[in-house]
Design a protein around this motif. Structure first.
Motif, mmCIF file in Angstrom:
data_model
loop_
_atom_site.group_PDB
_atom_site.id
_atom_site.type_symbol
_atom_site.label_atom_id
_atom_site.label_comp_id
_atom_site.label_asym_id
_atom_site.label_seq_id
_atom_site.Cartn_x
_atom_site.Cartn_y
_atom_site.Cartn_z
ATOM 1 N N VAL A 160 114.664 66.100 -3.553
ATOM 2 C CA VAL A 160 114.868 65.982 -4.993
ATOM 3 C C VAL A 160 115.570 64.665 -5.301
ATOM 4 C CG1 VAL A 160 115.883 67.042 -7.048
ATOM 5 C CG2 VAL A 160 115.132 68.492 -5.136
ATOM 6 N N GLY A 161 115.086 63.969 -6.321
ATOM 7 C CA GLY A 161 115.769 62.787 -6.833
ATOM 8 C C GLY A 161 116.376 63.091 -8.192
ATOM 9 N N VAL A 162 117.511 62.488 -8.478
ATOM 10 C CA VAL A 162 118.199 62.690 -9.749
ATOM 11 C C VAL A 162 118.309 61.351 -10.475
ATOM 12 C CG1 VAL A 162 120.366 63.333 -10.871
ATOM 13 C CG2 VAL A 162 119.523 64.672 -8.928
ATOM 14 N N VAL A 163 117.811 61.312 -11.713
ATOM 15 C CA VAL A 163 118.033 60.159 -12.584
ATOM 16 C C VAL A 163 119.004 60.638 -13.662
ATOM 17 C CG1 VAL A 163 117.014 58.423 -14.092
ATOM 18 C CG2 VAL A 163 115.732 59.257 -12.101
ATOM 19 N N ALA A 164 120.276 60.273 -13.475
ATOM 20 C CA ALA A 164 121.331 60.742 -14.359
ATOM 21 C C ALA A 164 121.365 59.909 -15.635
ATOM 22 C CB ALA A 164 122.673 60.674 -13.632
ATOM 23 N N GLY A 165 122.307 60.257 -16.523
ATOM 24 C CA GLY A 165 122.482 59.478 -17.742
ATOM 25 C C GLY A 165 123.550 58.427 -17.542
ATOM 26 N N VAL A 189 118.187 63.614 -2.364
ATOM 27 C CA VAL A 189 118.148 62.424 -1.504
ATOM 28 C C VAL A 189 118.484 61.152 -2.267
ATOM 29 C CG1 VAL A 189 116.523 63.448 0.125
ATOM 30 C CG2 VAL A 189 115.649 62.200 -1.879
ATOM 31 N N ALA A 190 118.558 61.229 -3.592
ATOM 32 C CA ALA A 190 118.894 60.047 -4.398
ATOM 33 C C ALA A 190 119.477 60.515 -5.726
ATOM 34 C CB ALA A 190 117.658 59.184 -4.641
ATOM 35 N N ASN A 191 120.497 59.795 -6.190
ATOM 36 C CA ASN A 191 121.138 60.118 -7.474
ATOM 37 C C ASN A 191 121.625 58.809 -8.074
ATOM 38 O OD1 ASN A 191 122.813 60.842 -9.604
ATOM 39 N ND2 ASN A 191 123.663 62.620 -8.536
ATOM 40 N N GLN A 192 120.927 58.343 -9.107
ATOM 41 C CA GLN A 192 121.272 57.067 -9.735
ATOM 42 C C GLN A 192 121.285 57.222 -11.256
ATOM 43 O OE1 GLN A 192 118.112 54.911 -7.101
ATOM 44 N NE2 GLN A 192 119.497 53.316 -7.859
ATOM 45 N N PRO A 193 122.160 56.493 -11.951
ATOM 46 C CA PRO A 193 122.208 56.589 -13.413
ATOM 47 C C PRO A 193 121.103 55.789 -14.080
ATOM 48 C CG PRO A 193 123.882 55.057 -12.654
ATOM 49 C CD PRO A 193 123.252 55.642 -11.426
ATOM 50 N N GLY A 194 120.443 56.417 -15.055
ATOM 51 C CA GLY A 194 119.465 55.715 -15.881
ATOM 52 C C GLY A 194 120.049 55.288 -17.207
ATOM 53 N N MET A 195 121.333 55.661 -17.429
ATOM 54 C CA MET A 195 122.097 55.239 -18.608
ATOM 55 C C MET A 195 121.468 55.689 -19.927
ATOM 56 S SD MET A 195 124.597 53.934 -17.056
ATOM 57 C CE MET A 195 125.525 53.349 -18.462
ATOM 58 N N PHE A 196 120.651 56.766 -19.881
ATOM 59 C CA PHE A 196 119.944 57.247 -21.078
ATOM 60 C C PHE A 196 119.066 56.160 -21.684
ATOM 61 C CE2 PHE A 196 123.700 60.203 -21.155
ATOM 62 C CZ PHE A 196 122.983 61.345 -20.822
ATOM 63 N N ASN A 197 118.609 55.245 -20.847
ATOM 64 C CA ASN A 197 117.798 54.114 -21.281
ATOM 65 C C ASN A 197 116.464 54.154 -20.535
ATOM 66 O OD1 ASN A 197 116.601 51.430 -21.191
ATOM 67 N ND2 ASN A 197 118.489 50.677 -22.121
ATOM 68 N N PRO A 198 115.327 54.315 -21.231
ATOM 69 C CA PRO A 198 114.048 54.437 -20.541
ATOM 70 C C PRO A 198 113.704 53.248 -19.646
ATOM 71 C CG PRO A 198 113.836 55.124 -22.828
ATOM 72 C CD PRO A 198 115.206 54.512 -22.693
ATOM 73 N N HIS A 212 111.946 56.738 -1.142
ATOM 74 C CA HIS A 212 111.623 58.132 -0.781
ATOM 75 C C HIS A 212 110.192 58.457 -1.222
ATOM 76 C CE1 HIS A 212 115.921 58.730 0.016
ATOM 77 N NE2 HIS A 212 116.132 58.107 -1.126
ATOM 78 N N PRO A 213 109.208 57.895 -0.524
ATOM 79 C CA PRO A 213 107.805 58.078 -0.951
ATOM 80 C C PRO A 213 107.314 59.514 -0.872
ATOM 81 C CG PRO A 213 107.943 56.974 1.188
ATOM 82 C CD PRO A 213 109.326 57.016 0.651
ATOM 83 N N ASP A 214 108.031 60.372 -0.141
ATOM 84 C CA ASP A 214 107.614 61.769 -0.013
ATOM 85 C C ASP A 214 108.412 62.687 -0.949
ATOM 86 O OD1 ASP A 214 105.753 61.132 1.979
ATOM 87 O OD2 ASP A 214 107.286 61.238 3.534
ATOM 88 N N ASP A 216 109.597 65.203 -3.654
ATOM 89 C CA ASP A 216 108.889 66.357 -4.216
ATOM 90 C C ASP A 216 109.204 66.602 -5.694
ATOM 91 O OD1 ASP A 216 107.584 67.387 -1.753
ATOM 92 O OD2 ASP A 216 109.661 67.649 -1.084
ATOM 93 N N TYR A 217 110.471 66.441 -6.070
ATOM 94 C CA TYR A 217 110.902 66.768 -7.434
ATOM 95 C C TYR A 217 111.869 65.696 -7.944
ATOM 96 C CZ TYR A 217 109.295 71.519 -6.356
ATOM 97 O OH TYR A 217 108.546 72.622 -5.993
ATOM 98 N N ALA A 218 111.964 65.606 -9.266
ATOM 99 C CA ALA A 218 112.984 64.757 -9.888
ATOM 100 C C ALA A 218 113.581 65.493 -11.080
ATOM 101 C CB ALA A 218 112.385 63.432 -10.340
ATOM 102 N N PHE A 219 114.891 65.412 -11.188
ATOM 103 C CA PHE A 219 115.618 65.903 -12.353
ATOM 104 C C PHE A 219 116.071 64.688 -13.146
ATOM 105 C CE2 PHE A 219 119.850 66.755 -14.247
ATOM 106 C CZ PHE A 219 119.487 67.720 -15.169
ATOM 107 N N VAL A 220 115.687 64.622 -14.429
ATOM 108 C CA VAL A 220 115.998 63.458 -15.263
ATOM 109 C C VAL A 220 116.764 63.939 -16.493
ATOM 110 C CG1 VAL A 220 115.075 61.417 -16.392
ATOM 111 C CG2 VAL A 220 113.853 62.405 -14.450
ATOM 112 N N ALA A 221 117.872 63.262 -16.812
ATOM 113 C CA ALA A 221 118.857 63.782 -17.761
ATOM 114 C C ALA A 221 118.454 63.737 -19.229
ATOM 115 C CB ALA A 221 120.199 63.076 -17.570
ATOM 116 N N ASN A 222 117.341 63.144 -19.578
ATOM 117 C CA ASN A 222 116.734 63.402 -20.891
ATOM 118 C C ASN A 222 115.258 63.027 -20.843
ATOM 119 O OD1 ASN A 222 116.406 60.639 -21.492
ATOM 120 N ND2 ASN A 222 117.996 60.595 -23.048
#
Length: 315
Positions: A160-165, A189-198, A212-214, A216-222
């Motif tokens: 799972v990757g996380v794109v935080a705010g 496996v990854a958690n980085q801020p996207g700053m609520f900016n597309p 992380h080319p393999d 499976d999932y991503a959680f994105v904060a908006n």
């Protein structure tokens, strides 16, 4: 409710001479209402814009004057906006904070001027100095998305990757709730801020999928970020990465319907704004049956229950 505009504090009287300030970055909806509210918004995302519209609509419906300011994700600007609203001698402040850590100073400043504060989206640990709050259980929002991943993964080991705010704001609660609720077979496996900016989120996603080319999932904060993340993944040939997100906007629900997003958690900005104004007025007036803390309903939206998504933004 006319007595509310006159029967309060004397602490801010000395500020009356500057009450006519033209506030930089401030807007106002002035319908001559006997009660005035200050609304200090946190950013300019779709959520924040819809929240502003909801506050203004409900204020107009109830014959209340509302002044608005935007802090643009900066805690220093938020405090300055609070001070400007004190100068306007408003009857109460509604605050969508940029940073939960900034609230202590904001609340103390308003309390010193005798102006009650009503919070949107979050509550403080100690609500003694706060009029009330329309609360989105952000940890539960994250947990609902994690629950969808748990069900979809069905016990298989997944990444799972996380794109935080923006760090230090509501994003921390969202991501914390998400990570705490993930099953043991799902590894972040990854958690980085996207700053609520597309644009920023798309850059983050491009780097994430390369590392992380393999995935499976991503959680994105908006959802605004999530749709940008989808573009990045698709461009990298990672169309199979399933994305879960937050908000339940009209565009987000449409993306769930067509498969760009797998799930999203709807927490209606319209409901938050309407509740904030109604509850603030009720609590100021001492009405019976008005909850100090109002919990905003949450709906996990998937292809199976699209019709259950609440209206997100006032028409």
């Amino acid at each position: 409710m006319k007595h509310l505009a006159h029967a309060r504090r004397t602490a801010a009287v000395s500020l009356a001479g500057v009450a006519a300030l033209v506030l930089a970055g401030c807007g106002a909806q002035d319908d001559g209402g006997s009660v005035s509210l200050g609304f200090v918004n946190g950013s300019t995302t779709h959520f924040h814009t819809c929240l502003l519209h909801a506050v203004e609509e409900e204020a107009q419906r109830t014959d209340v004057t509302v002044y608005s300011a935007n802090s643009k994700q900066d805690a220093g600007t938020e405090l300055s906006n609070i001070e400007d609203m004190i100068a306007r001698n408003v009857d109460a402040l509604i605050v969508q904070t940029v940073n939960v850590d900034a609230l202590e100073g904001d609340i103390a400043k308003a309390k010193g001027a005798g102006i009650p504060v009503y919070l949107t989206s979050v509550a403080t640990d100690d609500m003694a100095d706060v009029l009330g709050a329309a609360v989105v259980d952000l940890k539960k929002v994250g947990a609902l998305d994690a629950g969808w991943i748990a069900e979809d993964a069905a016990g298989k080991k997944v990444t799972v990757g996380v794109v935080a705010g923006a760090p230090g704001a509501a994003s921390d609660l969202l991501v914390g709730g998400f990570e705490d609720a993930l099953p043991v077979n799902a590894k972040v496996v990854a958690n980085q801020p996207g700053m609520f900016n597309p644009v920023k989120a798309q850059d983050v996603a491009e780097n994430m999928i390369q590392a992380h080319p393999d995935l499976d999932y991503a959680f994105v904060a908006n959802e605004e970020m999530a749709l940008a993340v989808r573009k990045a993944f698709d461009a990298a040939g990672a169309e199979d990465v399933r994305i879960v997100s937050v908000n339940g906007t009209e565009e987000g629900v449409a993306a769930v319907k067509d498969g760009r997003l797998s799930a999203t958690v709807a927490n209606s900005a319209a409901t938050i704004g309407q509740t904030a104004v109604r509850s603030t007025l009720g609590l100021l007036d001492g009405e019976q049956g008005v909850d100090k803390i109002a919990d905003i309903p949450l709906v996990l939206v998937t292809r199976e229950n699209l019709s259950e998504a609440p209206q997100y933004c006032p028409k």
